[in-house]
Scaffold this motif. Sequence first.
Motif, PDB file in Angstrom:
ATOM      1  N   LEU A  72      29.754  32.290  24.046  1.00 51.73           N
ATOM      2  CA  LEU A  72      30.538  33.508  24.213  1.00 51.73           C
ATOM      3  C   LEU A  72      30.625  34.292  22.906  1.00 51.73           C
ATOM      4  O   LEU A  72      30.695  33.713  21.824  1.00 51.73           O
ATOM      5  CB  LEU A  72      31.943  33.166  24.700  1.00 51.73           C
ATOM      6  CG  LEU A  72      32.030  32.469  26.062  1.00 51.73           C
ATOM      7  CD1 LEU A  72      33.471  32.075  26.356  1.00 51.73           C
ATOM      8  CD2 LEU A  72      31.478  33.351  27.173  1.00 51.73           C
ATOM      9  N   LEU A  83      40.486  34.086  27.265  1.00 51.56           N
ATOM     10  CA  LEU A  83      39.464  33.961  28.305  1.00 51.56           C
ATOM     11  C   LEU A  83      40.077  33.845  29.690  1.00 51.56           C
ATOM     12  O   LEU A  83      41.181  33.320  29.862  1.00 51.56           O
ATOM     13  CB  LEU A  83      38.595  32.729  28.040  1.00 51.56           C
ATOM     14  CG  LEU A  83      37.870  32.676  26.694  1.00 51.56           C
ATOM     15  CD1 LEU A  83      37.155  31.339  26.538  1.00 51.56           C
ATOM     16  CD2 LEU A  83      36.878  33.832  26.559  1.00 51.56           C
ATOM     17  N   ASN A  90      36.486  40.376  35.628  1.00 53.33           N
ATOM     18  CA  ASN A  90      36.363  40.131  34.185  1.00 53.33           C
ATOM     19  C   ASN A  90      36.468  38.658  33.816  1.00 53.33           C
ATOM     20  O   ASN A  90      37.058  38.294  32.788  1.00 53.33           O
ATOM     21  CB  ASN A  90      37.417  40.944  33.424  1.00 53.33           C
ATOM     22  CG  ASN A  90      37.257  42.437  33.647  1.00 53.33           C
ATOM     23  OD1 ASN A  90      36.138  42.956  33.603  1.00 53.33           O
ATOM     24  ND2 ASN A  90      38.359  43.129  33.897  1.00 53.33           N
ATOM     25  N   ASN A 148      35.359  35.216  32.334  1.00 45.88           N
ATOM     26  CA  ASN A 148      34.521  34.835  31.189  1.00 45.88           C
ATOM     27  C   ASN A 148      33.829  33.496  31.363  1.00 45.88           C
ATOM     28  O   ASN A 148      32.685  33.329  30.916  1.00 45.88           O
ATOM     29  CB  ASN A 148      35.372  34.782  29.919  1.00 45.88           C
ATOM     30  CG  ASN A 148      36.102  36.062  29.644  1.00 45.88           C
ATOM     31  OD1 ASN A 148      37.320  36.121  29.796  1.00 45.88           O
ATOM     32  ND2 ASN A 148      35.387  37.113  29.250  1.00 45.88           N
ATOM     33  N   LEU A 162      32.102  38.803  37.002  1.00 47.57           N
ATOM     34  CA  LEU A 162      31.989  38.398  35.605  1.00 47.57           C
ATOM     35  C   LEU A 162      32.182  39.567  34.648  1.00 47.57           C
ATOM     36  O   LEU A 162      31.888  40.715  34.970  1.00 47.57           O
ATOM     37  CB  LEU A 162      30.612  37.770  35.351  1.00 47.57           C
ATOM     38  CG  LEU A 162      30.291  36.450  36.047  1.00 47.57           C
ATOM     39  CD1 LEU A 162      28.861  36.044  35.738  1.00 47.57           C
ATOM     40  CD2 LEU A 162      31.258  35.349  35.619  1.00 47.57           C
ATOM     41  N   ASP A 163      32.648  39.245  33.451  1.00 48.04           N
ATOM     42  CA  ASP A 163      32.549  40.149  32.317  1.00 48.04           C
ATOM     43  C   ASP A 163      31.117  40.009  31.803  1.00 48.04           C
ATOM     44  O   ASP A 163      30.791  39.054  31.096  1.00 48.04           O
ATOM     45  CB  ASP A 163      33.562  39.743  31.240  1.00 48.04           C
ATOM     46  CG  ASP A 163      33.453  40.585  29.974  1.00 48.04           C
ATOM     47  OD1 ASP A 163      32.484  41.366  29.840  1.00 48.04           O
ATOM     48  OD2 ASP A 163      34.323  40.451  29.098  1.00 48.04           O
ATOM     49  N   ASN A 198      30.418  39.138  28.183  1.00 44.00           N
ATOM     50  CA  ASN A 198      30.987  37.949  27.548  1.00 44.00           C
ATOM     51  C   ASN A 198      31.334  36.911  28.601  1.00 44.00           C
ATOM     52  O   ASN A 198      32.502  36.734  28.961  1.00 44.00           O
ATOM     53  CB  ASN A 198      32.246  38.314  26.745  1.00 44.00           C
ATOM     54  CG  ASN A 198      32.762  37.170  25.894  1.00 44.00           C
ATOM     55  OD1 ASN A 198      32.002  36.496  25.202  1.00 44.00           O
ATOM     56  ND2 ASN A 198      34.064  36.936  25.933  1.00 44.00           N
ATOM     57  N   SER A 199      30.314  36.246  29.129  1.00 50.18           N
ATOM     58  CA  SER A 199      30.574  35.259  30.179  1.00 50.18           C
ATOM     59  C   SER A 199      29.491  34.195  30.213  1.00 50.18           C
ATOM     60  O   SER A 199      28.364  34.401  29.751  1.00 50.18           O
ATOM     61  CB  SER A 199      30.681  35.930  31.550  1.00 50.18           C
ATOM     62  OG  SER A 199      29.509  36.654  31.849  1.00 50.18           O
ATOM     63  N   LYS A 201      23.666  32.429  32.149  1.00 48.43           N
ATOM     64  CA  LYS A 201      24.265  33.670  31.662  1.00 48.43           C
ATOM     65  C   LYS A 201      23.798  34.808  32.553  1.00 48.43           C
ATOM     66  O   LYS A 201      22.623  34.847  32.967  1.00 48.43           O
ATOM     67  CB  LYS A 201      23.881  33.941  30.203  1.00 48.43           C
ATOM     68  CG  LYS A 201      24.571  33.038  29.215  1.00 48.43           C
ATOM     69  CD  LYS A 201      24.336  33.464  27.787  1.00 48.43           C
ATOM     70  CE  LYS A 201      25.164  34.681  27.418  1.00 48.43           C
ATOM     71  NZ  LYS A 201      26.589  34.368  27.289  1.00 48.43           N
TER      72      LYS A 201
END
Length: 238
Positions: free
Chosen positions: A46, A52, A161, A163, A196-197, A200-201, A235
Amino acid sequence: MIYEFEIEKEDYSDFASGRVLYNAPNTTAFPVRLGKEIMSRCLTQLRNDKNLILYDPCCGGAHLLTFIGFLYSENIAAIYGSDIDEQVLEYAQRNLNLLTEEGLLSRKEQLQRDYDLYYKESHLHALESVERLERLNQTAVKQLQCFLFNIAGVTHPPIQNVNVVFTDLPYGNIAYWKGSNDNQIQQMLTNIYQILDLNNSIVAIVCDKKQIVMHGGFEKIRAFNHGKRKITFLKPCT
Protein backbone atom coordinates in the motif's frame (compact mmCIF):
# COMPACT_ATOMS: atom_id res chain seq x y z
CA MET A 1 5.95 -21.05 2.55
CA ILE A 2 8.68 -19.14 4.37
CA TYR A 3 7.49 -16.59 6.90
CA GLU A 4 8.98 -13.18 6.14
CA PHE A 5 7.40 -11.16 8.96
CA GLU A 6 6.14 -13.58 11.63
CA ILE A 7 9.44 -15.41 11.91
CA GLU A 8 9.11 -16.31 15.59
CA LYS A 9 6.30 -18.55 16.78
CA GLU A 10 4.25 -16.84 19.46
CA ASP A 11 1.46 -17.82 21.82
CA TYR A 12 -1.81 -16.75 20.18
CA SER A 13 -4.12 -18.53 22.60
CA ASP A 14 -5.74 -15.21 23.56
CA PHE A 15 -7.40 -15.30 20.13
CA ALA A 16 -8.59 -18.90 20.32
CA SER A 17 -12.16 -19.25 19.13
CA GLY A 18 -14.46 -19.80 22.10
CA ARG A 19 -12.06 -18.40 24.69
CA VAL A 20 -12.80 -14.68 24.52
CA LEU A 21 -13.80 -14.52 20.87
CA TYR A 22 -17.16 -16.13 20.24
CA ASN A 23 -17.23 -19.47 18.43
CA ALA A 24 -19.78 -19.35 15.61
CA PRO A 25 -21.37 -22.74 14.79
CA ASN A 26 -20.12 -24.50 11.65
CA THR A 27 -17.22 -22.11 11.16
CA THR A 28 -13.48 -22.55 11.47
CA ALA A 29 -10.91 -20.29 13.12
CA PHE A 30 -8.14 -18.87 10.96
CA PRO A 31 -4.51 -19.42 12.09
CA VAL A 32 -3.38 -16.19 13.74
CA ARG A 33 0.27 -16.43 12.74
CA LEU A 34 -0.67 -16.94 9.10
CA GLY A 35 -3.19 -14.12 9.29
CA LYS A 36 -0.55 -11.74 10.64
CA GLU A 37 1.88 -12.76 7.92
CA ILE A 38 -0.69 -12.11 5.20
CA MET A 39 -1.75 -8.79 6.67
CA SER A 40 1.86 -7.66 7.02
CA ARG A 41 2.48 -8.49 3.38
CA CYS A 42 -0.65 -6.55 2.42
CA LEU A 43 0.58 -3.45 4.21
CA THR A 44 3.83 -3.45 2.23
CA GLN A 45 1.80 -3.20 -1.00
CA LEU A 46 0.00 0.00 0.00
CA ARG A 47 1.05 3.59 -0.62
CA ASN A 48 -0.45 4.57 2.70
CA ASP A 49 -0.97 2.06 5.50
CA LYS A 50 -2.98 4.25 7.90
CA ASN A 51 -6.75 4.82 8.26
CA LEU A 52 -7.44 1.75 6.19
CA ILE A 53 -10.80 0.22 5.35
CA LEU A 54 -10.67 -3.57 5.72
CA TYR A 55 -13.31 -5.90 4.26
CA ASP A 56 -13.88 -9.65 4.39
CA PRO A 57 -16.67 -10.69 1.98
CA CYS A 58 -16.86 -14.24 3.41
CA CYS A 59 -16.40 -13.37 7.06
CA GLY A 60 -18.25 -16.23 8.75
CA GLY A 61 -18.01 -15.55 12.49
CA ALA A 62 -15.41 -12.79 11.89
CA HIS A 63 -12.65 -14.57 13.81
CA LEU A 64 -10.13 -13.39 11.21
CA LEU A 65 -11.38 -9.80 11.16
CA THR A 66 -11.43 -9.59 14.95
CA PHE A 67 -7.88 -10.67 15.65
CA ILE A 68 -6.64 -8.52 12.77
CA GLY A 69 -8.55 -5.63 14.35
CA PHE A 70 -6.82 -6.18 17.68
CA LEU A 71 -3.34 -6.57 16.21
CA TYR A 72 -3.50 -3.81 13.58
CA SER A 73 -5.82 -1.25 15.15
CA GLU A 74 -3.27 1.54 14.54
CA ASN A 75 -3.60 0.94 10.80
CA ILE A 76 -7.37 0.44 10.52
CA ALA A 77 -10.19 2.97 10.56
CA ALA A 78 -13.08 0.69 9.55
CA ILE A 79 -13.78 -3.05 9.39
CA TYR A 80 -16.60 -4.56 7.34
CA GLY A 81 -17.61 -8.18 7.02
CA SER A 82 -20.33 -9.85 5.00
CA ASP A 83 -21.70 -13.35 4.61
CA ILE A 84 -24.73 -15.16 3.19
CA ASP A 85 -25.53 -16.84 6.52
CA GLU A 86 -27.66 -14.55 8.67
CA GLN A 87 -27.24 -16.69 11.77
CA VAL A 88 -23.45 -16.65 11.66
CA LEU A 89 -23.44 -12.87 11.23
CA GLU A 90 -24.86 -12.50 14.73
CA TYR A 91 -21.64 -14.05 16.05
CA ALA A 92 -19.58 -11.97 13.65
CA GLN A 93 -21.00 -8.72 14.99
CA ARG A 94 -20.50 -9.87 18.58
CA ASN A 95 -16.86 -10.62 17.79
CA LEU A 96 -16.30 -7.26 16.12
CA ASN A 97 -17.92 -5.58 19.12
CA LEU A 98 -15.05 -6.96 21.21
CA LEU A 99 -12.93 -4.30 19.50
CA THR A 100 -14.91 -1.68 21.42
CA GLU A 101 -14.37 -0.85 25.08
CA GLU A 102 -18.03 -1.58 25.83
CA GLY A 103 -18.06 -4.91 24.01
CA LEU A 104 -14.92 -6.19 25.66
CA LEU A 105 -16.11 -5.06 29.10
CA SER A 106 -19.41 -6.87 28.59
CA ARG A 107 -17.56 -10.05 27.62
CA LYS A 108 -15.31 -9.71 30.66
CA GLU A 109 -18.30 -9.39 32.98
CA GLN A 110 -19.90 -12.46 31.41
CA LEU A 111 -16.73 -14.51 31.87
CA GLN A 112 -16.43 -13.31 35.47
CA ARG A 113 -20.00 -14.46 36.19
CA ASP A 114 -19.21 -17.84 34.65
CA TYR A 115 -16.09 -18.18 36.76
CA ASP A 116 -17.93 -17.20 39.94
CA LEU A 117 -20.56 -19.86 39.22
CA TYR A 118 -18.39 -22.76 38.04
CA TYR A 119 -14.77 -21.97 39.03
CA LYS A 120 -13.53 -23.50 35.80
CA GLU A 121 -9.88 -23.05 34.94
CA SER A 122 -10.89 -22.27 31.34
CA HIS A 123 -12.89 -19.24 32.53
CA LEU A 124 -9.94 -18.01 34.57
CA HIS A 125 -7.65 -18.29 31.53
CA ALA A 126 -10.24 -16.43 29.46
CA LEU A 127 -10.31 -13.60 32.02
CA GLU A 128 -6.52 -13.37 31.83
CA SER A 129 -6.81 -13.18 28.04
CA VAL A 130 -9.36 -10.36 28.29
CA GLU A 131 -6.91 -8.31 30.35
CA ARG A 132 -4.22 -8.73 27.71
CA LEU A 133 -6.69 -7.84 24.94
CA GLU A 134 -7.68 -4.70 26.88
CA ARG A 135 -4.07 -3.56 26.69
CA LEU A 136 -4.03 -4.22 22.93
CA ASN A 137 -7.26 -2.32 22.40
CA GLN A 138 -5.90 1.19 22.98
CA THR A 139 -6.60 2.47 19.45
CA ALA A 140 -10.29 1.92 18.73
CA VAL A 141 -11.42 1.11 15.20
CA LYS A 142 -14.03 3.75 14.34
CA GLN A 143 -16.43 1.70 12.18
CA LEU A 144 -17.35 -1.97 12.73
CA GLN A 145 -20.14 -3.54 10.71
CA CYS A 146 -21.29 -6.93 9.46
CA PHE A 147 -24.04 -7.24 6.88
CA LEU A 148 -25.91 -9.93 4.96
CA PHE A 149 -24.61 -10.10 1.41
CA ASN A 150 -23.83 -12.60 -1.35
CA ILE A 151 -20.46 -11.52 -2.73
CA ALA A 152 -20.86 -13.96 -5.64
CA GLY A 153 -24.16 -12.39 -6.68
CA VAL A 154 -24.92 -9.81 -9.34
CA THR A 155 -24.35 -6.61 -7.33
CA HIS A 156 -21.41 -5.13 -5.46
CA PRO A 157 -21.34 -4.55 -1.68
CA PRO A 158 -22.74 -1.26 -0.29
CA ILE A 159 -19.33 0.10 0.76
CA GLN A 160 -16.64 2.15 -0.99
CA ASN A 161 -12.93 3.03 -0.92
CA VAL A 162 -11.83 -0.31 0.52
CA ASN A 163 -8.06 -0.61 0.94
CA VAL A 164 -7.62 -4.22 2.05
CA VAL A 165 -9.77 -7.20 1.14
CA PHE A 166 -8.66 -10.23 3.14
CA THR A 167 -10.81 -13.34 2.96
CA ASP A 168 -10.70 -17.09 3.46
CA LEU A 169 -12.93 -18.53 0.75
CA PRO A 170 -15.42 -21.33 1.42
CA TYR A 171 -14.16 -24.81 0.64
CA GLY A 172 -14.49 -28.31 2.03
CA ASN A 173 -17.52 -29.75 3.79
CA ILE A 174 -18.27 -26.96 6.26
CA ALA A 175 -18.65 -23.93 4.01
CA TYR A 176 -20.04 -23.61 0.53
CA TRP A 177 -20.44 -21.08 -2.27
CA LYS A 178 -23.69 -19.61 -3.45
CA GLY A 179 -23.08 -17.86 -6.74
CA SER A 180 -24.82 -16.55 -9.80
CA ASN A 181 -22.67 -18.44 -12.31
CA ASP A 182 -20.17 -21.27 -12.57
CA ASN A 183 -17.20 -19.16 -11.52
CA GLN A 184 -18.04 -17.58 -8.19
CA ILE A 185 -14.50 -16.32 -7.61
CA GLN A 186 -14.55 -14.30 -10.83
CA GLN A 187 -17.93 -12.82 -9.94
CA MET A 188 -16.67 -12.02 -6.46
CA LEU A 189 -13.66 -10.20 -7.90
CA THR A 190 -15.89 -8.29 -10.31
CA ASN A 191 -17.90 -7.06 -7.34
CA ILE A 192 -14.83 -6.32 -5.23
CA TYR A 193 -13.19 -4.27 -8.00
CA GLN A 194 -16.06 -1.79 -7.89
CA ILE A 195 -15.59 -0.97 -4.20
CA LEU A 196 -11.80 -0.60 -4.03
CA ASP A 197 -9.71 2.51 -3.64
CA LEU A 198 -7.95 1.88 -6.95
CA ASN A 199 -4.99 4.04 -5.96
CA ASN A 200 -4.32 2.29 -2.66
CA SER A 201 -5.64 -1.24 -2.31
CA ILE A 202 -4.66 -4.90 -2.15
CA VAL A 203 -6.68 -8.12 -2.20
CA ALA A 204 -5.53 -11.25 -0.35
CA ILE A 205 -7.49 -14.41 -1.07
CA VAL A 206 -7.00 -17.66 0.82
CA CYS A 207 -8.50 -20.73 -0.82
CA ASP A 208 -8.06 -24.38 -1.64
CA LYS A 209 -5.15 -25.16 -3.95
CA LYS A 210 -7.57 -26.39 -6.62
CA GLN A 211 -9.50 -23.12 -6.77
CA ILE A 212 -8.50 -20.71 -9.54
CA VAL A 213 -8.08 -17.06 -8.58
CA MET A 214 -7.99 -14.99 -11.77
CA HIS A 215 -9.67 -11.88 -13.13
CA GLY A 216 -8.89 -9.44 -15.93
CA GLY A 217 -9.29 -6.46 -13.65
CA PHE A 218 -6.46 -7.55 -11.35
CA GLU A 219 -2.75 -8.15 -11.55
CA LYS A 220 -1.44 -11.12 -9.57
CA ILE A 221 1.36 -9.83 -7.34
CA ARG A 222 2.26 -13.01 -5.56
CA ALA A 223 0.94 -16.46 -4.71
CA PHE A 224 2.19 -19.19 -2.41
CA ASN A 225 1.00 -22.41 -0.80
CA HIS A 226 0.72 -23.07 2.89
CA GLY A 227 -0.35 -26.61 3.74
CA LYS A 228 -3.70 -27.19 2.03
CA ARG A 229 -4.18 -23.48 1.45
CA LYS A 230 -3.21 -21.22 -1.42
CA ILE A 231 -2.77 -17.51 -0.77
CA THR A 232 -3.00 -15.09 -3.70
CA PHE A 233 -2.28 -11.35 -3.64
CA LEU A 234 -3.94 -9.16 -6.29
CA LYS A 235 -3.78 -5.47 -7.11
CA PRO A 236 -6.48 -3.79 -9.20
CA CYS A 237 -5.54 -2.65 -12.67
CA THR A 238 -6.18 1.07 -13.18
